[in-house]
Design an enzyme around this catalytic site. Structure first.
Site, PDB file in Angstrom:
ATOM      1  N   GLY A  82       4.356  -3.424  -8.758  1.00  0.00           N
ATOM      2  CA  GLY A  82       3.152  -2.727  -9.181  1.00  0.00           C
ATOM      3  C   GLY A  82       1.891  -3.340  -8.623  1.00  0.00           C
ATOM      4  CD  GLU A  83      -1.700  -1.641  -5.787  1.00  0.00           C
ATOM      5  OE1 GLU A  83      -2.840  -2.088  -5.531  1.00  0.00           O
ATOM      6  OE2 GLU A  83      -1.297  -0.540  -5.394  1.00  0.00           O
ATOM      7  CB  ILE A 127      -0.077  -3.210  -1.330  1.00  0.00           C
ATOM      8  CG1 ILE A 127       1.052  -2.176  -1.158  1.00  0.00           C
ATOM      9  CG2 ILE A 127      -1.430  -2.513  -1.488  1.00  0.00           C
ATOM     10  CD1 ILE A 127       1.256  -1.289  -2.363  1.00  0.00           C
ATOM     11  CB  CYS A 162       7.792  -4.013  -5.296  1.00  0.00           C
ATOM     12  SG  CYS A 162       6.357  -4.396  -4.250  1.00  0.00           S
ATOM     13  CG  LEU A 200       5.296  -1.117   0.050  1.00  0.00           C
ATOM     14  CD1 LEU A 200       5.924  -0.860   1.410  1.00  0.00           C
ATOM     15  CD2 LEU A 200       5.056   0.200  -0.675  1.00  0.00           C
ATOM     16  N   GLY A 258      -2.915  12.929  -8.462  1.00  0.00           N
ATOM     17  CA  GLY A 258      -3.638  13.337  -9.674  1.00  0.00           C
ATOM     18  C   GLY A 258      -2.785  13.501 -10.902  1.00  0.00           C
TER      19      GLY A 258
END
Length: 519
Positions: free
Chosen positions: A76-77, A53, A2, A51, A382
């Protein structure tokens, strides 16, 4: 991904220009194509592009506290939002959505700025407390989510990208010579600098607080910690950092491995919480392969994996990615990046970066992300494994070649560079596997402080090479400013005693935060 932005005028009687705020938000539309959101009240304006999610239907931002005193915009999350929500509900807070964003609001109400240490996630958020007339902006521990800001006589302007900050007509785009000086060595501009003299980056694990009538205050809220006294450095120290309650001073290798497996499995599981399609970038290396394996263990359907291949066999690792994809029966997608794609990609990369950025891997990665987006919304990767688990060859070479740096300068800076300079360049072999490239780095290795491993082995321009390019005015400014000290200062700042651990800390807060995560 976002995007957030905002304006806070110093003059409390000056209303925020809604049209300007919308223009800034439109500039980061690509970060959040699903919807936008605005908070405008007197001299304060916050905006975001989303965005979606988690809680796709009900997680629109800004999100407010029960009494509307606190508003937040968030990029973010928060991976542990379910646990935090349960705890906050037990404290009496009422939730209006199922979004992870809302735990930021109620967490701040309950714990103040101390809520930051409770958030397990990647984030950059801006929180306005209208009762206290206080703005809190914060970035996550590693710096996965970016935040740029400017403060001047008109007030504070911030955004997820520099391009939206520059839209404020009072913010100058004048170049910062010091940032350019460091860029030539590091290949990126180190925080808190940006290439723009009037714009700063908020460093990872830092918060910015702006209270009415005061100047912004920037403070660190978290730091990676290493415990001394155990051989092995990175892995064990990283595990200690993640479990400060355990007595791990005598941890055995098998226990460290078991705990690493658990931490990784739990970390992957948290990132699988989504209401949208997700997959993984798969290079075929150890880090991305482990993530794909752990995803395959925990998902009921095949993992969607995405790889970049090159026609030049020496540079392509696609065969390893295919082996992993076959082992875990993934739905594998492979894209070949050709020389012609460089031309088609470079303008998009430049537009996305906002600043000079010299990591060539950004070009194929941009194309990989573009192709991946046709299939999924979220992709795990990763990055960060080498900095945490000491995966780069130079960590071993630093100790092996240390005696060489103690030889007389006539040898290390004279004879050996003259001899290695006669060796042919082997451009068809990647640098990290190129013995001749390594030999040609020996002069730089011995000239640079041991506190800056990254500059010893990986910089494009040495201090002396830059000085040879500069005019007299720049020579006067930068003769005594060695960019290796950016990394050296991070080395000195480490909460560690071992050389390896201090190097890992320096790489986390410089190379990882400044190059790999922005890429």
């Amino acid at each position: 991904m976002c995007g957030i932005c905002g304006i806070i005028h110093c003059d409390t009687t000056q209303p925020v220009e809604r049209a300007l705020l919308e223009q800034m938000n439109d500039a980061i539309h690509h970060r959040g194509p699903d919807e936008d959101g605005f908070f405008v009240a007197e001299n304060v304006g916050l905006a975001m592009r989303r965005l979606a999610i988690i809680d796709v239907a009900g997680g629109q931002q800004p999100i407010y506290s029960e009494d509307s005193r606190v508003a937040v915009v968030f990029n973010g999350e928060i991976y542990n939002f379910a646990e935090l929500r349960q705890e906050l509900e037990q404290c009496g807070h009422r939730f209006a959505t199922n979004s992870d964003t809302e735990v930021i609001v109620h967490g701040y109400e309950e714990w103040g700025d101390a809520a930051l240490v409770r958030f397990n996630g990647m984030f950059a958020f801006a929180l306005w407390d209208s009762g206290a007339r206080r703005l809190l902006i914060a970035r996550d521990r590693m710096g996965k989510k970016p935040l740029y800001w400017h403060h001047g006589p008109r007030g504070l302007v911030f955004g997820s990208e520099a391009k939206c900050v520059l839209l404020a007509p009072w913010v100058s785009s004048e170049l910062d010579p010091l940032a350019l000086h460091h860029y030539l060595t590091l290949q990126y501009t180190p925080d808190p600098l940006t290439i723009y003299k009037e714009i700063q980056q908020l460093p990872a694990a830092h918060k910015l607080v702006l209270e009415e009538g005061r100047t912004p205050r920037v403070e660190r809220w978290w730091q990676l910690r290493f415990s001394g006294g155990v051989a092995g450095g990175g892995l064990k120290s990283a595990i200690r950092s993640g479990n400060s309650n355990a007595n791990l001073s005598e941890i055995r290798d098998e226990d460290a491995i078991a705990q690493a497996r658990k931490l990784l499995r739990d970390a992957v599981a948290r990132r699988l919480v989504a209401e949208v399609p997700l997959g993984a970038f798969l290079s075929g290396g150890i880090d991305s392969s482990i993530i794909v394996a752990l995803m395959a263990e925990q998902m009921s359907m095949p993992v969607k994996t995405f790889s970049i291949a090159f026609e030049e066999e020496h540079y392509s690792e696609a065969r390893y990615a295919r082996m992993v994809a076959e082992r875990y029966a993934t739905e594998h997608h492979e894209f070949t990046f050709r020389p012609a794609d460089l031309v088609a990609t470079i303008e998009g990369v430049v537009a996305a970066c906002d600043e000079p950025f010299a990591d060539p891997a950004a070009l194929p990665l941009y194309e990989l992300a573009r192709q991946t987006r046709k299939h999924v919304t979220v992709a795990l990767c990763g990055d960060g494994g080498d900095e945490t688990l000491a995966g780069y060859r130079r960590y071993m070479l630093d100790d092996l070649i240390a005696p060489y740096a103690r030889l007389p300068r006539a040898i290390t800076q004279g004879l050996i560079p003259q001899i290695t300079g006669l060796l042919p360049d082997l451009g068809e072999i990647p640098e990290d596997r190129n013995l001749i490239t390594g030999l040609k780095r020996l002069g730089q290795f011995s000239a640079v402080t041991e506190r800056a491993s990254l500059v010893r082995w990986g910089s494009y321009f040495s201090h002396e090479e830059k000085l040879a390019l500069y005019t007299d005015r720049w020579l006067d400014m930068f003769r005594t400013i060695d960019s290796a000290e950016i990394v050296g200062a991070a080395y000195d700042d480490a909460l560690a005693t071992r050389h390896l651990d201090r190097t890992l800390h320096a790489d986390h807060v410089t190379y990882l935060a400044g190059d790999l995560l922005p890429k």
